[in-house]
Design a protein around this motif. Structure first.
Motif, PDB file in Angstrom:
ATOM      1  N   TYR A  25       0.862  -1.175   0.000  1.00 32.20           N
ATOM      2  CA  TYR A  25       0.000   0.000   0.000  1.00 32.20           C
ATOM      3  C   TYR A  25       0.905   1.234   0.000  1.00 32.20           C
ATOM      4  O   TYR A  25       1.548   1.527   1.007  1.00 32.20           O
ATOM      5  N   SER A  26       0.987   1.913  -1.120  1.00 31.63           N
ATOM      6  CA  SER A  26       1.906   3.043  -1.231  1.00 31.63           C
ATOM      7  C   SER A  26       1.488   4.164  -0.283  1.00 31.63           C
ATOM      8  O   SER A  26       0.309   4.327   0.032  1.00 31.63           O
ATOM      9  N   VAL A  27       2.474   4.907   0.173  1.00 34.84           N
ATOM     10  CA  VAL A  27       2.235   5.994   1.120  1.00 34.84           C
ATOM     11  C   VAL A  27       2.807   7.286   0.576  1.00 34.84           C
ATOM     12  O   VAL A  27       3.729   7.291  -0.241  1.00 34.84           O
ATOM     13  N   ARG A  28       2.229   8.384   1.045  1.00 31.10           N
ATOM     14  CA  ARG A  28       2.768   9.711   0.776  1.00 31.10           C
ATOM     15  C   ARG A  28       2.870  10.408   2.118  1.00 31.10           C
ATOM     16  O   ARG A  28       1.864  10.756   2.737  1.00 31.10           O
ATOM     17  N   ALA A  29       4.109  10.541   2.581  1.00 31.37           N
ATOM     18  CA  ALA A  29       4.346  11.187   3.871  1.00 31.37           C
ATOM     19  C   ALA A  29       4.284  12.697   3.686  1.00 31.37           C
ATOM     20  O   ALA A  29       5.019  13.261   2.877  1.00 31.37           O
ATOM     21  N   VAL A  65      -1.093  10.291   3.517  1.00 32.76           N
ATOM     22  CA  VAL A  65      -2.129   9.414   2.977  1.00 32.76           C
ATOM     23  C   VAL A  65      -1.512   8.068   2.614  1.00 32.76           C
ATOM     24  O   VAL A  65      -0.309   7.952   2.405  1.00 32.76           O
ATOM     25  N   VAL A  66      -2.374   7.080   2.553  1.00 30.32           N
ATOM     26  CA  VAL A  66      -1.987   5.745   2.098  1.00 30.32           C
ATOM     27  C   VAL A  66      -2.940   5.371   0.972  1.00 30.32           C
ATOM     28  O   VAL A  66      -4.109   5.741   0.988  1.00 30.32           O
ATOM     29  N   ARG A  67      -2.422   4.664  -0.019  1.00 27.57           N
ATOM     30  CA  ARG A  67      -3.228   4.291  -1.186  1.00 27.57           C
ATOM     31  C   ARG A  67      -3.481   2.791  -1.180  1.00 27.57           C
ATOM     32  O   ARG A  67      -2.578   2.003  -0.942  1.00 27.57           O
ATOM     33  N   TYR A  81      -6.542   7.141   1.200  1.00 28.07           N
ATOM     34  CA  TYR A  81      -7.131   7.175   2.537  1.00 28.07           C
ATOM     35  C   TYR A  81      -6.281   8.064   3.430  1.00 28.07           C
ATOM     36  O   TYR A  81      -5.061   7.895   3.509  1.00 28.07           O
ATOM     37  N   PRO A  82      -6.911   9.020   4.121  1.00 30.51           N
ATOM     38  CA  PRO A  82      -6.164   9.986   4.924  1.00 30.51           C
ATOM     39  C   PRO A  82      -5.718   9.401   6.263  1.00 30.51           C
ATOM     40  O   PRO A  82      -6.470   8.689   6.929  1.00 30.51           O
ATOM     41  N   LEU A  83      -4.497   9.725   6.638  1.00 27.13           N
ATOM     42  CA  LEU A  83      -3.984   9.351   7.955  1.00 27.13           C
ATOM     43  C   LEU A  83      -4.176  10.504   8.933  1.00 27.13           C
ATOM     44  O   LEU A  83      -3.344  10.758   9.782  1.00 27.13           O
TER      45      LEU A  83
END
Length: 109
Positions: free
Chosen positions: A35-39, A45-47, A58-60
């Protein structure tokens, strides 16, 4: 994880730090995350590009978002931590305990 009683911004920032650490560990281990992430600090968010759901990001962070989407994002982040642990031959403590699992990865991995 239960975040009731904690400031939403503090939780979002902590999850952003975890997201960054997960991304760095995956890069260091040369392991593509399931599940790719964008810090992005408190707006990480995580995809989920695996499931058939319409939304994939999906928002963290909980502020201004659907609680179910936030909880699912935390679940996906924990699945990434689990993936990192398994890549090093380590067992997960409990899926819902993000920080103890990261600690295990950093100390034993």
């Amino acid at each position: 994880s239960d975040y009731a009683g904690y400031d939403e911004d503090v939780v979002a920032t902590a999850l952003g730090c975890v997201t960054h650490l997960v991304a760095l560990a995956a890069a260091y281990l040369d392991l593509p995350l399931r599940y790719s992430v964008r810090a992005a600090c408190s707006r990480s968010v995580v995809r989920d590009e695996i499931s058939q759901q319409a939304a994939t990001r999906y928002p963290l962070y909980a502020r201004g978002t659907d609680r179910g989407r936030f909880e699912y994002a935390v679940f996906l982040l924990n699945k990434n931590v689990e993936q990192l642990l398994h890549s090093q031959g380590l067992d997960i403590v409990t899926l819902r305990h993000t920080l103890p699992n990261l600690r295990q990865l950093l100390l034993l991995g």
